[in-house]
Design a protein around this motif. Structure first.
Motif, PDB file in Angstrom:
ATOM      1  N   PRO A   1       0.825  -1.155  -0.187  1.00 49.44           N
ATOM      2  CA  PRO A   1       0.096  -0.070  -0.075  1.00 49.44           C
ATOM      3  C   PRO A   1       0.844   1.199   0.127  1.00 49.44           C
ATOM      4  O   PRO A   1       2.032   1.262   0.395  1.00 49.44           O
ATOM      5  CB  PRO A   1      -0.920  -0.181   1.162  1.00 49.44           C
ATOM      6  N   LYS A   2       0.351   2.542  -0.412  1.00 50.70           N
ATOM      7  CA  LYS A   2       0.902   3.694  -0.352  1.00 50.70           C
ATOM      8  C   LYS A   2       0.109   4.602   0.569  1.00 50.70           C
ATOM      9  O   LYS A   2      -1.074   4.506   0.502  1.00 50.70           O
ATOM     10  CB  LYS A   2       0.737   4.399  -1.522  1.00 50.70           C
TER      11      LYS A   2
ATOM     12  N   PHE B   1       5.243   4.184   3.964  1.00 49.84           N
ATOM     13  CA  PHE B   1       4.581   5.690   4.339  1.00 49.84           C
ATOM     14  C   PHE B   1       5.507   6.888   3.509  1.00 49.84           C
ATOM     15  O   PHE B   1       6.587   6.628   3.510  1.00 49.84           O
ATOM     16  CB  PHE B   1       4.825   6.041   5.830  1.00 49.84           C
ATOM     17  N   ARG B   2       4.603   7.604   3.136  1.00 53.20           N
ATOM     18  CA  ARG B   2       5.138   8.881   2.259  1.00 53.20           C
ATOM     19  C   ARG B   2       4.774  10.123   3.275  1.00 53.20           C
ATOM     20  O   ARG B   2       3.747  10.298   3.763  1.00 53.20           O
ATOM     21  CB  ARG B   2       4.415   9.163   1.052  1.00 53.20           C
TER      22      ARG B   2
ATOM     23  N   GLY C   1      -4.896   8.907  -4.974  1.00 48.52           N
ATOM     24  CA  GLY C   1      -5.034   7.502  -5.133  1.00 48.52           C
ATOM     25  C   GLY C   1      -4.040   6.844  -3.796  1.00 48.52           C
ATOM     26  O   GLY C   1      -3.503   5.617  -4.075  1.00 48.52           O
ATOM     27  N   SER C   2      -4.058   7.636  -2.722  1.00 47.00           N
ATOM     28  CA  SER C   2      -3.366   6.877  -1.554  1.00 47.00           C
ATOM     29  C   SER C   2      -4.522   5.799  -1.210  1.00 47.00           C
ATOM     30  O   SER C   2      -5.405   5.810  -1.096  1.00 47.00           O
ATOM     31  CB  SER C   2      -3.425   7.888  -0.397  1.00 47.00           C
ATOM     32  N   ASP C   3      -3.548   4.537  -0.881  1.00 43.40           N
ATOM     33  CA  ASP C   3      -4.604   3.559  -0.009  1.00 43.40           C
ATOM     34  C   ASP C   3      -4.810   3.782   1.147  1.00 43.40           C
ATOM     35  O   ASP C   3      -5.788   3.217   1.813  1.00 43.40           O
ATOM     36  CB  ASP C   3      -3.705   2.339  -0.211  1.00 43.40           C
ATOM     37  N   GLY C   4      -3.979   4.643   1.969  1.00 42.52           N
ATOM     38  CA  GLY C   4      -4.306   4.879   3.300  1.00 42.52           C
ATOM     39  C   GLY C   4      -3.932   6.170   3.645  1.00 42.52           C
ATOM     40  O   GLY C   4      -3.111   6.657   3.405  1.00 42.52           O
ATOM     41  N   VAL C   5      -4.490   6.904   4.798  1.00 41.12           N
ATOM     42  CA  VAL C   5      -3.838   8.176   5.431  1.00 41.12           C
ATOM     43  C   VAL C   5      -3.633   8.020   6.816  1.00 41.12           C
ATOM     44  O   VAL C   5      -4.674   7.335   7.680  1.00 41.12           O
ATOM     45  CB  VAL C   5      -4.854   9.113   4.917  1.00 41.12           C
ATOM     46  N   TRP C   6      -2.691   8.466   7.455  1.00 42.35           N
ATOM     47  CA  TRP C   6      -2.522   8.377   8.671  1.00 42.35           C
ATOM     48  C   TRP C   6      -1.995  10.024   9.182  1.00 42.35           C
ATOM     49  O   TRP C   6      -1.034  10.596   8.487  1.00 42.35           O
ATOM     50  CB  TRP C   6      -1.320   7.405   8.813  1.00 42.35           C
TER      51      TRP C   6
ATOM     52  N   VAL D   1      -4.223  -1.131   6.575  1.00 46.36           N
ATOM     53  CA  VAL D   1      -4.267  -0.516   4.982  1.00 46.36           C
ATOM     54  C   VAL D   1      -4.008  -1.897   4.195  1.00 46.36           C
ATOM     55  O   VAL D   1      -4.747  -2.156   3.131  1.00 46.36           O
ATOM     56  CB  VAL D   1      -3.438   0.522   4.674  1.00 46.36           C
ATOM     57  N   LYS D   2      -3.315  -2.652   4.457  1.00 43.90           N
ATOM     58  CA  LYS D   2      -2.942  -4.048   3.774  1.00 43.90           C
ATOM     59  C   LYS D   2      -4.263  -4.565   3.567  1.00 43.90           C
ATOM     60  O   LYS D   2      -4.571  -5.453   2.574  1.00 43.90           O
ATOM     61  CB  LYS D   2      -1.613  -4.684   4.243  1.00 43.90           C
ATOM     62  N   GLU D   3      -4.755  -5.004   4.828  1.00 43.49           N
ATOM     63  CA  GLU D   3      -5.911  -5.414   5.136  1.00 43.49           C
ATOM     64  C   GLU D   3      -7.258  -5.216   3.948  1.00 43.49           C
ATOM     65  O   GLU D   3      -7.693  -5.929   3.287  1.00 43.49           O
ATOM     66  CB  GLU D   3      -6.546  -5.348   6.504  1.00 43.49           C
ATOM     67  N   VAL D   4      -7.381  -3.865   3.853  1.00 48.81           N
ATOM     68  CA  VAL D   4      -8.571  -3.562   2.973  1.00 48.81           C
ATOM     69  C   VAL D   4      -8.109  -3.470   1.488  1.00 48.81           C
ATOM     70  O   VAL D   4      -8.958  -3.487   0.760  1.00 48.81           O
ATOM     71  CB  VAL D   4      -9.183  -2.100   3.340  1.00 48.81           C
TER      72      VAL D   4
END
Lengths: 349, 66, 286, 56, 316
Positions: free
Chosen positions: B6-7, B35-36, B58-63, D39-42
């Protein structure tokens, strides 16, 4: 010019058979209202709408339209050079257009197709289109096409006209395009004089009965600056929310914005409907905005339609009387009332 | 799909989590490389617009970490 | 401009390459860009007259309407002086020589050159709006054209000496005797400043002595225009002989997108050059 | 924010908030691992990504 | 409610005459059925244009922003809560306002009426007590007003204004036992993918005309995020992702401030139910912070205060 009469069922069937010649668009029910869609999406076709919520202008002048494509890839020798975006300009038939919306095409044409410049997309889309109208047997109370140079059976801008005769449709060709359209429609039979007479009388009756409520006669002669400085604009504009509903629903509003968008190294230049109601419309890079007050923007909309356009082209207002803005203005700012105020204005009085 | 990585767009407070990340690096602690990191002067600077912008890009996650 | 409706796409820019970039002012917010057409035949199509503008098109960012600073008498390139204010201009300022972009035009009308023949020309300009005036001066001073006009009087002002555009050319014009230059700055603490100090309207009042057989062309910030106008009228210029160049927000540049509409005119197509007489009958929304 | 994103259909595992002091390097690593796993999970993001405008 | 009209005219006339207010903001009867136009009255002789019926569903609070005069304004329950929010957020001063409170039993959903008559053109719609008599060219239909309320009015729990200087009538009883968040709960029960589809379909017709934003009394930012160009957060076309971004952020900016007045839905030209976004936030505000917007001038909204006991389950 040719004409044909269809039973209603036969007409629907005939429309279904046009696919190989045209992309057919017609008003379809979408939730609470009608909107133009391709015939392929039709579950049921019925020609009993007042009019569509959005005017058919979007078929010719889409709300968002790609103009150009380009690459920003530095490896690409053609990088940064704009190329026309491909378009589908195969023949399309727009069926069931109310006469006001067809009339509007002519009003807008002056903007997009003039002696100095031609807008390539608008011109090509119009050329590709065959407009098949549907006369209005029962104009709405908000309609005022008759006051602005049209009428419930006005043929201007149409290639063919359908008349609803109860259990049948009479379809008459009005132009060569309409002639071609009619020749491709399967079924139906040539109308006899009786049917034609029935349709003529219906049209005459409906037209005669429609009230002519919105005065426009004096607009031409009133001095532009006097109208511009007239005292009623603040009052007219008070309720306005400056949403773009009136301009987006209007068949004669043509203003647009040009924007570039980029995804990775691919870019497009597109144009979107814009609205003189939005403050951003005239905001300069310097921060100066010639129309930063709400009433100025409202005034611009009405002045443009009812005075500037009249002055520029010398015949008629930039309004086809479809009444959409009257019906759907969320705060009930009524162009008929504003037009009346303008037309009756006595400078210096 | 197992090798998919993931990104994750990461907004770190300059004074807190960024310091922690720095310390983690100095201490040779291992954590995933997905992590970016965007250092912000305070995690309060992170507007909802930033989070949406990250997702839209297009990020897969945000933290977001303060 | 265009002769008759052409089927060419009026929205399609000519591809150009940035040939040279000059920083004009001390605050570095104004740069002059020199462009060369990638396709030489485009240069002929881009036949312009001083006073016109063009849309500079930066793919991915958008287009901006900018007055043409070069003169048609200068061949092989076109130049534009751009102030850094918004998205496109900022990006343009970051571009380098050799970069490819687009130019669309020429657009709009021009100063009334035919009408000016046989007359004195008073050119009043302020700040970075001097671009089309530079074009006009170069054009008018060209040996082919100079005999057509009588006296040429120029009043050009900027905030400070460092904010003047085209300093080398100004100095050259100062030396010539076929053009009367009156350069001014609002204020300066430079002891070597050898020209005028004071606002453009005041200098205009001092230096322009007669309106006889003269046409004034004015281009500058709104404040300058507002205060210069009465000065010119006091000098006896009738509104028909005061020519102003306007700017409004524009997108299409060809009178279609609707945003620069003023009354029955579009600033982009019917302007940007208007006589004061005409403007008096248009809503002042500029 | 998180609740509304989830409400419109962005998976809960995509957005994370945390508080970590600059001294808590180990907490940082723990949370980083948790975020990564979540995140990897989803899986890869499918929605809410702006590409070139899908218009006429 | 017809009797309110006379009372409103009387109050407005009195306030304008004795100089309590310089302007009075109310409604006048619209030129088309079920549409009334907000109007600003300066002259006591013009108060007879003022009108009140069940079609005054816009939010007059909108017209307060950045005004400097002394203003008399009509306020129903939700409108008064927006006025309170305006005051808390320093958009207007309490001293500037003379709030004329209207006990409200709900506004008519003009779309529902149109739907109920089969989409036919409505030529007149007159309120008679609890009934609305709707006439068209070839039909006449009588509706019980409580059956055709706007969906937000049907679940309204604050019908009486919270902050008033004068009431036009005695308060009406509040509705008991309404379940305002049923639809939100049904969405909450969906899988993420289904939720996304639900909202994508919901806004698919959006024209980006921004009527919802402009009708909303909470949306008074001088520059909306959709209009910002550096950076440009949202594309301007009607691309689905951009449209979703607009609706999402618009709703989010209303978090803890929305009073569910329904103006956004009322004005939408294509009938989008954008309250599905804001109601979720209202529900959360109520569940997490026991907060409903605009009930009191004394307390600031939950998202602009810090309390050590704040809900913070979501933070690791």
């Amino acid at each position: 010019m040719a004409n044909k009469v269809f039973s209603k069922d036969a007409w629907l069937e005939a429309l279904g058979g046009l696919k190989e010649h045209y992309r057919v668009f017609l008003p379809l029910k979408d939730g609470d209202f009608f909107t133009y869609k391709p015939i392929e999406e039709a579950k049921k076709i019925h020609f009993d709408y007042d009019n569509t919520r959005l005017s058919p202008k979007g078929l010719i002048f889409p709300q968002s339209e790609r103009m150009f494509e380009f690459s920003l890839d530095t490896q690409d020798p053609e990088a940064n050079i704009l190329k026309e975006a491909p378009k589908d300009d195969s023949p399309r038939a727009i069926v069931g257009v109310r006469p006001c919306d067809a009339h509007a095409v002519g009003l807008v044409r002056r903007n997009f197709d003039n002696p100095e410049y031609r807008d390539p997309w608008w011109v090509k889309h119009v050329e590709a289109a065959t407009y098949v109208g549907l006369g209005c047997n029962a104009p709405c109370a908000t309609c005022f096409c008759k006051s602005v140079g049209g009428g419930p059976f006005n043929e201007e801008g149409l290639d063919a006209m359908m008349v609803d005769l109860g259990d049948r449709f009479l379809v008459r060709a009005l132009t060569e395009k309409g002639e071609e359209f009619l020749s491709r429609v399967q079924g139906g039979e040539a109308a006899d004089e009786e049917v034609l007479k029935e349709a003529r009388e219906l049209a005459q009756k409906v037209t005669d009965e429609m009230p002519d409520t919105v005065p426009t006669g004096r607009l031409k002669d009133l001095p532009v600056m006097a109208l511009f400085e007239a005292p009623f604009w603040e009052e007219v504009a008070f309720a306005c929310l400056n949403c773009g509903t009136c301009t987006y629903l209007c068949p004669t509003c043509w203003c647009f914005d040009i924007q570039d968008e980029v995804y990775k190294t691919e870019g497009i230049r597109l144009r979107n409907w814009d609205s003189c109601m939005f403050p951003l419309f005239t905001l300069h890079g310097s921060g100066h905005n010639p129309r930063d007050q709400k009433f100025q923007r409202v005034r611009q909309r009405f002045m443009h339609k009812l005075k500037y356009y009249v002055d520029k082209y010398g015949d008629g207002v930039q309004c086809s009387g479809c009444g959409r803005c009257v019906q759907f203005c969320p705060v009930n700012i009524d162009i008929r009332r504003v037009c009346g105020l303008m037309d009756a204005y006595e400078p210096g009085a | 799909m197992n090798d998919w990585q993931p990104k994750i767009t990461t907004f770190l407070c300059h004074w807190c989590s960024y310091g922690a990340a720095d310390l983690a690096g100095v201490s040779r602690l291992q954590y995933p490389p997905n992590f970016r990191i965007i250092r912000v002067p305070c995690s309060g600077r992170v507007s909802p617009k930033f989070i949406l912008a990250a997702l839209r890009h297009g990020s897969d996650g945000v933290w977001v970490s303060g | 401009m265009t002769g008759g409706a052409s089927l060419e796409n009026p929205y399609l820019p000519y591809p150009v390459r940035i040939d040279d970039i000059v920083v004009e002012t001390e605050d570095k917010n104004l740069k002059t860009f020199k462009f060369v057409f990638l396709n030489p035949e485009d240069e002929e199509k881009f036949a312009y007259t001083p006073g016109q503008f063009a849309e500079l098109s930066v793919p991915g960012k958008g287009e901006i309407p900018i007055g043409i600073a070069s003169s048609p008498t200068e061949k092989g390139h076109v130049t534009f002086t751009v102030n850094k204010v918004g998205l496109v201009t900022t990006h343009l300022h970051n571009m380098k020589e050799g970069d490819v972009m687009g130019i669309r035009g020429p657009l709009g009308n021009w100063y009334p050159w035919e009408e000016m023949e046989g007359k004195n020309i008073v050119i009043v300009g302020g700040g970075f709006a001097f671009t089309t005036l530079r074009s006009s001066i170069v054009y008018a001073l060209h040996p082919d054209n100079r005999p057509k006009f009588k006296d040429i009087i120029v009043v050009y002002g900027a905030r400070s000496p460092g904010m003047l555009l085209y300093k080398d050319e100004l100095a050259e014009w100062e030396k010539r005797d076929d053009i009367h230059m009156h350069i001014t700055v609002d204020a300066t603490d430079d002891p070597d400043w050898k020209y005028n100090t004071g606002f453009v309207p005041a200098v205009t009042e001092q230096k322009v002595t007669s309106s006889e057989n003269a046409i004034a062309i004015v281009c500058g910030p709104p404040v300058m225009i507002r205060f210069t106008q009465p000065v010119l009228e006091k000098l006896g210029f009738p509104p028909e002989r005061i020519i102003l160049s306007l700017e409004n927000r524009m997108k299409c540049g060809i009178g279609m997108c609707g945003r620069c509409n003023l009354g029955d005119q579009y600033v982009c197509k019917d302007g940007p050059v208007f006589s004061l007489a005409k403007l008096k009958n248009l809503p002042p929304e500029y | 924010m998180k609740n509304l994103l989830e409400h419109i259909g962005i998976e809960p595992g995509r957005l994370h908030f945390s508080w970590i002091s600059s001294a808590e390097a180990t907490k940082f690593v723990d949370v980083a691992n948790q975020v990564y796993e979540a995140v990897k999970e989803v899986g890869p993001a499918q929605v809410f990504i702006k590409r070139l405008a899908e218009v006429a | 409610m017809i009797q309110y009209t006379d009372k409103i005219r009387e109050i407005a006339g009195r306030l304008l005459k004795d100089g309590t207010v310089e302007v009075f903001i109310g409604y006048r009867k619209g030129t088309v059925p079920m549409m009334n136009e907000p109007v600003l009255i300066r002259d006591p002789d013009q108060v007879d244009t003022l009108h009140w019926d069940v079609n005054c569903g816009l939010n007059l609070c909108n017209y307060l922003t950045r005004r400097t005069e002394k203003i008399g304004i009509l306020a129903t329950g939700c409108n008064s809560r927006n006025i309170v929010t305006h005051i808390i957020e320093n958009q207007i001063k309490r001293e500037q306002l003379y709030i004329v409170g209207i006990p409200c039993t709900g506004m008519v959903d003009h779309r529902a009426v149109k739907r109920a008559v089969g989409g036919k053109e409505i030529l007149s719609a007159e309120q008679q007590g609890e009934k609305l008599i709707v006439k068209g060219a070839d039909f006449e239909k009588t509706f019980e007003i409580k059956e055709i309320l706007q969906s937000n009015c049907a679940v309204c729990r604050h019908r009486n204004p919270v902050e008033v200087d004068e009431m036009v009538a005695d308060p009406v009883p509040e509705q008991e036992g309404v379940e305002p968040y049923k639809d939100v709960e049904s969405v909450e029960g969906m899988e993420p993918r289904k939720k996304w589809e639900f909202f994508t379909r919901l806004i698919s017709r959006c024209l980006r005309c921004y009527a919802c934003r402009n009708a909303c009394p909470l949306c008074y930012c001088p520059t909306c995020f959709v209009d910002e160009s550096r950076p440009q957060w949202v594309g301007k076309s009607n691309d689905p992702t951009d449209t979703m971004t607009f609706h999402f952020l618009r709703a989010y900016h209303c978090a803890g401030r929305c009073t569910d007045c329904g103006a956004c839905e009322r004005v939408c030209p294509v009938g989008i139910s954008m309250r599905q976004f804001t109601k979720k936030l209202n529900k959360d505000a109520e569940e997490l912070f026991s907060w409903e917007a605009g009930l009191t001038l004394e307390q600031r909204p939950p998202l602009d205060v810090y309390r050590p006991d704040d809900y913070n389950d979501f933070i690791k």
